[in-house]
Design an enzyme around this catalytic site. Sequence first.
Site, PDB file in Angstrom:
ATOM      1  CD  GLU A  65     -27.934  -4.288  35.613  1.00 27.00           C
ATOM      2  OE1 GLU A  65     -27.714  -5.472  35.926  1.00 27.00           O
ATOM      3  OE2 GLU A  65     -27.415  -3.734  34.628  1.00 27.00           O
ATOM      4  CE  LYS A 155     -23.798  -3.540  33.411  1.00 25.06           C
ATOM      5  NZ  LYS A 155     -25.049  -4.255  33.043  1.00 25.06           N
ATOM      6  CB  CYS A 188     -24.950  -6.658  36.685  1.00 23.94           C
ATOM      7  SG  CYS A 188     -25.548  -8.323  36.297  1.00 23.94           S
TER       8      CYS A 188
END
Length: 522
Positions: A65, A155, A188
Amino acid sequence: MFRVLWLLGCLSGASAGDFYTAGVAEFRPLLMGGSSEQLLADNLSGYLELIASASGQADILVFPEATLNSVLQLTAVPESTEQSLCEAQPGDDEYIASFLRQLACAAQEAHLYLVINVKERAEESKEEHSPRGYLVYNTNVVFDRRGAVVSRYRKWNLYLEPSTNRTELPQLATFSTDFGVTFGHFVCFDMLFYEPAQELVEQLGIRHVIVTKMFNSELPFLTASQFQQGWAWANRVNLLAAGASLPLAGMSGSGIYATRQGALARLMVTDQVEGERKLLLASVPLNPDEEESAKPLDEEPQSPEKGKTMSLKLLQQPDLQEFTTWELPMVASSSVVKRLCQADLCCEFEAQWTPVGPAPGTYRLGVWVGERRYEEEQYSTIRLCGLFACGNSSVDSCGLVADTDVGGWDDDQVEFVYLSIRGEFVHKPRRLIMPSTVTRSHLYALQPSQFSWSQEESANVTHIEMELRQAHRQLLTFAIYGNYYDEHAGGGAGGEMGAPKDHYLILVLMGMVTMMHLIRER
Ligand SMILES: *[C@@H]1O[C@H](CO)[C@@H](O)[C@H](O)[C@H]1NC(C)=O
Ligand SMILES: *[C@@H]1O[C@H](CO)[C@@H](O)[C@H](O)[C@H]1NC(C)=O
Ligand SMILES: *[C@@H]1O[C@H](CO)[C@@H](O)[C@H](O)[C@H]1NC(C)=O
Ligand SMILES: *[C@@H]1O[C@H](CO)[C@@H](O)[C@H](O)[C@H]1NC(C)=O
């Protein structure tokens, strides 16, 4: 070589010894020292070099990321394309950046699936008109071996990313490959929540998972590789995790994990400040249910020369004061049987230990049922019990690593000859219970040969027993960690914000660097 074998074997399904080769890159972005074009060019050339080095070896390669472009260099990302993105096509979005095309070309050249994470620019819908005039997403893009886009994920669980937008609903992003594997992927912080990470596994049955990360490690239970390995174990999935490498900001941690066979490759940068640009490769079993099929990890540096300084800036679990704990006396050849309870969780500990080395530190047994607040009103209920290392008798010192007066933080301090934990974890529809172990050796988790884990259901609880299989002198944490997703009762207000202030500072700093470029380039 594998590719040929697989093409022959794929009609009859995966049989013993079938693998694909995966690569994950631990990657240090360049944050300062040039114009934004120069920084992007440096990041990009680092990517291209690693992709070229994986050519002919890897079937799929994953980058972390937020290590490529900044918000000054946004790119459009098509949801999928028929053709390779390498060459511009008539009717293409004009905002597709040239670096994205270069990466498509690189995937094509190296003939591999490529997963990267970018700051994406997207058009607003007709009804919305923000001052900015467009949307920004934190986006994973997947190219196939021809450089065509086969998957895009935006995300969902943002972590201190104030100017980033979210999709209306969480997306379940998957793609299928020519080696017969369907991957799911996310970013993440998503890994701490049910949607969409856990949904990919539980609702779509995904067994091969990819995560791009810039993760700030936290002791005792949430350092990067420890968490990745525990998550793959608990979900019985193969996991490819690529991490950004910025040790001074607390970020590092990449690995390739095969369900309950543990880490096949992993890297935590703990003893230097610069971070790494490094490719990790492993042969991953096509069939995650095949026991003992994975090749064990190659020799890992086992800290032969101890006395290292910890350069990775670790966070500390903020709620330690709420734990019910018991401190182990540091007396030679001690043993104890202890039952500790809090709220609806009781755990029984058995331990035998003896201090070794000149500066033995201390340990506590602990149980906690509580609300974990991350950032921005995001919560989980955590149920855990375990053993964890402390600096001294104060609970505030647990999960801090410090060099001792006589050596490094990774010196042997206490030998655990025997250790077992039995816990009774209440049933709830949305939860993940994982082993959470970490050692002083590079902050790596215990491998499956080093502990046992058994799980048994009864009417209203899950009985879990975890036992150390061999004496160990480098334990930091040995715990059963239950993430009970979205069970929180708090509903918002209250709850002190904990340790991540440091992390916030770093993000603010990164933002300032970006601002400075912005100002200079205007
Ligand atoms: C290189 O990557 C980092 C992280 O995304 C970014 O902050 C830096 O500015 C990059 N270079 C540019 C300008 O894209
Ligand atoms: C996208 O984010 C910007 C900046 O935070 C915000 O002003 C805008 O309203 C957001 N747009 C949508 C559709 O959420
Ligand atoms: C215990 O360790 C903490 C954290 O390193 C330190 O602040 C504190 O002063 C220590 N307390 C004692 C009693 O040594
Ligand atoms: C499980 O059920 C038993 C019997 O109904 C009860 O005594 C016990 O408290 C329950 N345990 C939990 C953790 O809810």
